[in-house]
Motif scaffolding. Structure first.
Motif, PDB file in Angstrom:
ATOM      1  N   TYR A 255      18.221   0.300  13.038  1.00 39.80           N
ATOM      2  CA  TYR A 255      18.843   0.570  11.746  1.00 39.80           C
ATOM      3  C   TYR A 255      18.677   2.045  11.429  1.00 39.80           C
ATOM      4  CZ  TYR A 255      20.682  -0.949   7.209  1.00 39.80           C
ATOM      5  OH  TYR A 255      21.477  -1.160   6.101  1.00 39.80           O
ATOM      6  N   ASN A 256      19.758   2.695  11.035  1.00 36.76           N
ATOM      7  CA  ASN A 256      19.713   4.115  10.694  1.00 36.76           C
ATOM      8  C   ASN A 256      19.266   4.308   9.249  1.00 36.76           C
ATOM      9  OD1 ASN A 256      20.702   4.796  13.262  1.00 36.76           O
ATOM     10  ND2 ASN A 256      22.822   4.606  12.578  1.00 36.76           N
ATOM     11  N   HIS A 257      18.672   5.459   8.997  1.00 37.80           N
ATOM     12  CA  HIS A 257      18.252   5.786   7.632  1.00 37.80           C
ATOM     13  C   HIS A 257      19.474   5.998   6.746  1.00 37.80           C
ATOM     14  CE1 HIS A 257      14.397   6.489   9.602  1.00 37.80           C
ATOM     15  NE2 HIS A 257      13.840   6.551   8.408  1.00 37.80           N
ATOM     16  N   THR A 258      19.466   5.389   5.595  1.00 37.84           N
ATOM     17  CA  THR A 258      20.523   5.611   4.610  1.00 37.84           C
ATOM     18  C   THR A 258      20.224   6.892   3.829  1.00 37.84           C
ATOM     19  OG1 THR A 258      19.325   4.156   3.084  1.00 37.84           O
ATOM     20  CG2 THR A 258      21.095   3.174   4.398  1.00 37.84           C
ATOM     21  N   GLU A 259      21.183   7.312   3.017  1.00 37.72           N
ATOM     22  CA  GLU A 259      20.975   8.544   2.244  1.00 37.72           C
ATOM     23  C   GLU A 259      19.786   8.401   1.310  1.00 37.72           C
ATOM     24  OE1 GLU A 259      23.275  11.393  -1.036  1.00 37.72           O
ATOM     25  OE2 GLU A 259      24.180   9.512  -0.358  1.00 37.72           O
ATOM     26  N   LYS A 260      19.670   7.249   0.652  1.00 39.61           N
ATOM     27  CA  LYS A 260      18.605   7.037  -0.324  1.00 39.61           C
ATOM     28  C   LYS A 260      17.569   6.081   0.246  1.00 39.61           C
ATOM     29  CE  LYS A 260      21.650   7.989  -4.221  1.00 39.61           C
ATOM     30  NZ  LYS A 260      22.214   7.521  -5.496  1.00 39.61           N
ATOM     31  N   ILE A 261      16.308   6.455   0.107  1.00 42.30           N
ATOM     32  CA  ILE A 261      15.183   5.717   0.690  1.00 42.30           C
ATOM     33  C   ILE A 261      14.105   5.576  -0.375  1.00 42.30           C
ATOM     34  CG2 ILE A 261      13.407   5.751   2.490  1.00 42.30           C
ATOM     35  CD1 ILE A 261      15.333   7.624   4.067  1.00 42.30           C
ATOM     36  N   ALA A 262      13.429   4.450  -0.385  1.00 38.33           N
ATOM     37  CA  ALA A 262      12.321   4.219  -1.325  1.00 38.33           C
ATOM     38  C   ALA A 262      11.035   3.962  -0.560  1.00 38.33           C
ATOM     39  CB  ALA A 262      12.629   3.045  -2.249  1.00 38.33           C
ATOM     40  N   ILE A 263       9.946   4.504  -1.064  1.00 37.27           N
ATOM     41  CA  ILE A 263       8.612   4.307  -0.489  1.00 37.27           C
ATOM     42  C   ILE A 263       7.722   3.701  -1.566  1.00 37.27           C
ATOM     43  CG2 ILE A 263       6.585   5.445   0.494  1.00 37.27           C
ATOM     44  CD1 ILE A 263       8.465   7.601   1.583  1.00 37.27           C
ATOM     45  N   ASP A 264       7.079   2.591  -1.232  1.00 36.50           N
ATOM     46  CA  ASP A 264       6.253   1.912  -2.226  1.00 36.50           C
ATOM     47  C   ASP A 264       5.220   1.061  -1.506  1.00 36.50           C
ATOM     48  OD1 ASP A 264       5.312   1.186  -4.669  1.00 36.50           O
ATOM     49  OD2 ASP A 264       7.046   0.002  -5.281  1.00 36.50           O
ATOM     50  N   GLU A 265       4.360   0.428  -2.301  1.00 36.86           N
ATOM     51  CA  GLU A 265       3.335  -0.466  -1.769  1.00 36.86           C
ATOM     52  C   GLU A 265       3.859  -1.897  -1.758  1.00 36.86           C
ATOM     53  OE1 GLU A 265       1.078   0.389  -5.040  1.00 36.86           O
ATOM     54  OE2 GLU A 265      -0.075   2.051  -4.205  1.00 36.86           O
ATOM     55  N   SER A 266       3.506  -2.633  -0.718  1.00 37.86           N
ATOM     56  CA  SER A 266       3.791  -4.061  -0.643  1.00 37.86           C
ATOM     57  C   SER A 266       2.471  -4.784  -0.366  1.00 37.86           C
ATOM     58  CB  SER A 266       4.813  -4.337   0.465  1.00 37.86           C
ATOM     59  OG  SER A 266       5.181  -5.697   0.489  1.00 37.86           O
ATOM     60  N   MET A 267       2.405  -6.048  -0.755  1.00 41.45           N
ATOM     61  CA  MET A 267       1.156  -6.785  -0.604  1.00 41.45           C
ATOM     62  C   MET A 267       1.361  -8.032   0.245  1.00 41.45           C
ATOM     63  SD  MET A 267      -1.392  -5.275  -2.226  1.00 41.45           S
ATOM     64  CE  MET A 267      -2.598  -6.527  -2.669  1.00 41.45           C
ATOM     65  N   ILE A 268       0.389  -8.283   1.135  1.00 46.03           N
ATOM     66  CA  ILE A 268       0.347  -9.527   1.907  1.00 46.03           C
ATOM     67  C   ILE A 268      -0.748 -10.394   1.292  1.00 46.03           C
ATOM     68  CG2 ILE A 268       0.007 -10.577   4.160  1.00 46.03           C
ATOM     69  CD1 ILE A 268       0.788  -7.931   5.428  1.00 46.03           C
ATOM     70  N   LYS A 269      -0.384 -11.533   0.796  1.00 46.32           N
ATOM     71  CA  LYS A 269      -1.322 -12.386   0.070  1.00 46.32           C
ATOM     72  C   LYS A 269      -2.458 -12.850   0.980  1.00 46.32           C
ATOM     73  CE  LYS A 269      -1.331 -16.578  -2.798  1.00 46.32           C
ATOM     74  NZ  LYS A 269      -0.474 -17.677  -3.302  1.00 46.32           N
ATOM     75  N   PHE A 270      -3.693 -12.641   0.534  1.00 46.93           N
ATOM     76  CA  PHE A 270      -4.874 -13.105   1.271  1.00 46.93           C
ATOM     77  C   PHE A 270      -6.053 -13.122   0.313  1.00 46.93           C
ATOM     78  CE2 PHE A 270      -8.631 -12.430   3.994  1.00 46.93           C
ATOM     79  CZ  PHE A 270      -8.490 -13.538   4.825  1.00 46.93           C
ATOM     80  N   LYS A 271      -6.738 -14.264   0.217  1.00 44.48           N
ATOM     81  CA  LYS A 271      -7.867 -14.407  -0.694  1.00 44.48           C
ATOM     82  C   LYS A 271      -9.187 -14.626   0.028  1.00 44.48           C
ATOM     83  CE  LYS A 271      -5.100 -16.264  -4.504  1.00 44.48           C
ATOM     84  NZ  LYS A 271      -4.918 -17.382  -5.476  1.00 44.48           N
ATOM     85  N   GLY A 272      -9.168 -14.563   1.350  1.00 42.04           N
ATOM     86  CA  GLY A 272     -10.398 -14.758   2.116  1.00 42.04           C
ATOM     87  C   GLY A 272     -11.256 -13.505   2.130  1.00 42.04           C
ATOM     88  N   ARG A 273     -12.225 -13.494   3.034  1.00 38.18           N
ATOM     89  CA  ARG A 273     -13.151 -12.378   3.140  1.00 38.18           C
ATOM     90  C   ARG A 273     -12.636 -11.413   4.213  1.00 38.18           C
ATOM     91  NH1 ARG A 273     -19.209 -14.410   3.732  1.00 38.18           N
ATOM     92  NH2 ARG A 273     -19.494 -12.142   3.585  1.00 38.18           N
ATOM     93  N   SER A 274     -12.460 -10.169   3.822  1.00 39.95           N
ATOM     94  CA  SER A 274     -12.015  -9.141   4.754  1.00 39.95           C
ATOM     95  C   SER A 274     -12.275  -7.781   4.134  1.00 39.95           C
ATOM     96  CB  SER A 274     -10.523  -9.297   5.084  1.00 39.95           C
ATOM     97  OG  SER A 274     -10.074  -8.208   5.867  1.00 39.95           O
ATOM     98  N   CYS A 275     -12.719  -6.830   4.979  1.00 39.72           N
ATOM     99  CA  CYS A 275     -12.946  -5.470   4.489  1.00 39.72           C
ATOM    100  C   CYS A 275     -11.630  -4.763   4.193  1.00 39.72           C
ATOM    101  CB  CYS A 275     -13.751  -4.678   5.517  1.00 39.72           C
ATOM    102  SG  CYS A 275     -12.916  -4.458   7.108  1.00 39.72           S
ATOM    103  N   LEU A 276     -10.506  -5.324   4.638  1.00 39.35           N
ATOM    104  CA  LEU A 276      -9.200  -4.717   4.408  1.00 39.35           C
ATOM    105  C   LEU A 276      -8.563  -5.173   3.096  1.00 39.35           C
ATOM    106  CD1 LEU A 276      -7.703  -5.175   7.994  1.00 39.35           C
ATOM    107  CD2 LEU A 276      -8.832  -3.155   7.074  1.00 39.35           C
ATOM    108  N   LYS A 277      -9.115  -6.178   2.468  1.00 36.90           N
ATOM    109  CA  LYS A 277      -8.503  -6.751   1.275  1.00 36.90           C
ATOM    110  C   LYS A 277      -8.563  -5.775   0.101  1.00 36.90           C
ATOM    111  CE  LYS A 277     -10.557 -10.034  -0.967  1.00 36.90           C
ATOM    112  NZ  LYS A 277     -11.168 -11.322  -1.338  1.00 36.90           N
ATOM    113  N   GLN A 278      -7.447  -5.681  -0.614  1.00 37.48           N
ATOM    114  CA  GLN A 278      -7.341  -4.800  -1.772  1.00 37.48           C
ATOM    115  C   GLN A 278      -7.066  -5.636  -3.024  1.00 37.48           C
ATOM    116  OE1 GLN A 278      -7.506  -1.231  -1.557  1.00 37.48           O
ATOM    117  NE2 GLN A 278      -8.233  -1.687   0.509  1.00 37.48           N
TER     118      GLN A 278
END
Length: 508
Positions: A255-278
């Motif tokens: 897929y080619n880049h379009t003229e307008k692009i958005a950068i944002d945060e997305s979340m992957i749901k996880f409620k267990g124990r992990s040092c990566l969890k935010q």
């Protein structure tokens, strides 16, 4: 009281005083490094380099005698060359902000197809099917990678087992996709002996024991090669790193880049124990893994990066700006427009992107460095706004009052351009109020990542697991299907239940 002799370095620092700006000039810099740049701009180009750090002192040839040489230059001779640090090379020059300045107008974007030539030719040949689109993203190499490491993990565990065949892994993934459409409390319910829970379609393709065995032995990397935590090569995402890198390259390629692009945060749901969890209380998914995501105007995920926290004991500074810079690599001189929120935005980032002909716009925190002071919230009424433009013509800063004040920092919008937006009063009456064009443009183009998350959440697999990386693996299966859906929409507008078609083609 004993007198203290000043060192050569202390004398030099005292002599290098700064000119104090007048009350009419607006400076922004909170780091105490303000400098009147207008003095530098008046000097010819060749002499500006002297002020910017090549040589802070003139040569001796400009003076008739040793007595006329400035004391600061004589002190500079005493210092070793390794200690001579340019004054302005250490910090970003704080700009001057005025309403009289004008921002540089952006160049036009060269229109290009969203799809690469390979995909376009496949569509023109009337051979485009949902399965072929999915195979463009979820390639045979990825499927073989998952199959190989699943069998390798079972071999390392020991005992007797039946290896996963080449045609079994696609069926396993397809069954998980169908389970995202026809949800049950537990995957075991699809094989239940109770007729009200059992699903004849799903249970027909694979037995419960085989499905459970593949799910329990699913693996994406060799555990025996995992570096120890004390190893410099230790990677918190080692278990999924090869898999995610293969997917990233696949997403970029198709897929080619379009003229307008958005950068944002997305979340992957996880409620267990992990040092990566935010934990992000303002997000719909408050606990889980944070993923930096770059999306095209169609919602297609162009690139992503899973946030793994700080590396070692070093705290990373300017994290948001570094994420944007990384995602904008390869976009220089193509006149793209990038949108992001106040977590990423800053004056330094806007200037850096504008110098590369990358146009950017976003909300910003008022406490960021080098921003001017605008009218207070109480001085503005609804629909009013205040603004300033930097002297380098690469940034404009605006504050607009709605119910609350909104701050916008952009490197290509003229703050004098305004539009009218409709707002509802307390009485229910709809009125039109003036608004900067930059804010309207931001609101219309910042939601590309949210559009992607909305499509992904419609039929998410949502597989619970005690293994922390399972959530990430199934998340990216959903992401791949969404990207395939968007590509299919680009080549065919007569789409009916494409999600089920992909599952069905995989199963047969």
């Amino acid at each position: 009281m004993a007198k203290k002799n000043l060192s050569d370095k202390e004398i030099e620092n005292l002599l290098m005083y700064e000119e104090i700006p007048s009350d009419t000039d607006s400076f922004a810099g909170g780091d105490g490094s303000d400098r009147d740049q207008s003095k530098i701009e008046e000097i010819p180009q060749g002499e500006q380099q002297l002020l910017l750090g090549e040589d802070l002192f003139p040569s001796d040839e400009e003076f008739d005698s040793e007595d006329e040489v400035p004391l600061s230059q004589l002190l500079g001779r005493i210092q070793p060359a390794t200690q001579a640090v340019p004054l302005l090379a250490q910090t970003v020059r704080p700009p001057k902000w005025k309403k009289a300045y004008t921002i540089l107008a952006p160049d036009n974007f060269t229109t290009a197809s969203n799809l690469p030539d390979e995909t376009t030719s496949l569509a023109a040949s009337q051979q485009m099917t949902p399965l072929k689109i999915l195979n463009l993203l979820w390639t045979d190499d990825i499927m073989q990678h998952v199959t190989f490491h699943t069998n390798l993990y079972a071999e390392q565990k020991g005992g007797t087992y039946k290896p996963v065949a080449a045609d079994e892994m696609p069926v396993f993934i397809a069954l998980n996709l169908v389970m995202g459409v026809k949800k049950s409390p537990s995957y075991r319910d699809y094989w239940s002996s109770s007729p009200d829970l059992r699903d004849e379609y799903i249970s027909h393709f694979m037995s419960l024991s085989r499905f459970s065995w593949i799910l329990g032995n699913l693996h994406l990397n060799d555990n025996n090669l995992l570096p120890s935590r004390n190893n410099p090569d230790y990677d918190k995402l080692y278990k999924i790193r090869p898999f995610t890198e293969m997917l990233r390259e696949s997403y970029k390629k198709n897929y080619n880049h379009t003229e307008k692009i958005a950068i944002d945060e997305s979340m992957i749901k996880f409620k267990g124990r992990s040092c990566l969890k935010q934990y992000m209380p303002k997000k719909p998914i408050k606990r889980g893994y944070k993923v930096w995501t770059k999306c095209a105007s169609s919602g297609y995920c162009l690139d992503f990066d899973i946030y793994s926290g700080k590396v070692g004991n070093k705290v990373e500074t300017n994290l948001g700006g570094n994420v944007v810079r990384k995602f904008c690599e390869g976009l220089a001189d193509k006149n793209h427009k990038v949108y992001f929120d106040n977590y990423f935005n800053s004056y330094e980032l806007q200037v850096d992107l504008r110098q590369k002909n990358i146009y950017a716009c976003g909300t910003v925190n008022e406490s960021r460095k080098h921003l001017p002071t605008l009218k207070s919230d109480k001085q503005l009424k609804r629909g009013e706004y205040d603004y300033r433009v930097s002297d380098n013509q690469m940034a404009s800063f605006m504050k607009w009052k709605d119910k609350r004040c909104v701050l916008i920092l952009t490197n290509f919008h003229d703050p004098r351009n305004e539009v009218h937006v409709r707002r509802t009063e307390k009485t229910g009456e709809r009125v039109e109020v003036p608004c900067p064009l930059a804010l309207k443009d931001y609101n219309e183009n910042m939601n590309f990542v949210d559009k992607f998350d909305q499509l992904k959440g419609s039929y998410a697999i949502d597989r619970k697991s005690k293994k922390w990386w399972h959530r990430i693996f199934f998340h990216f299966i959903d992401c791949t299907v969404v990207n395939a859906f968007i590509i299919y929409n680009c080549v065919s507008r007569t789409l009916d239940d494409m999600f089920i078609r992909i599952c069905w083609h995989l199963l047969i």
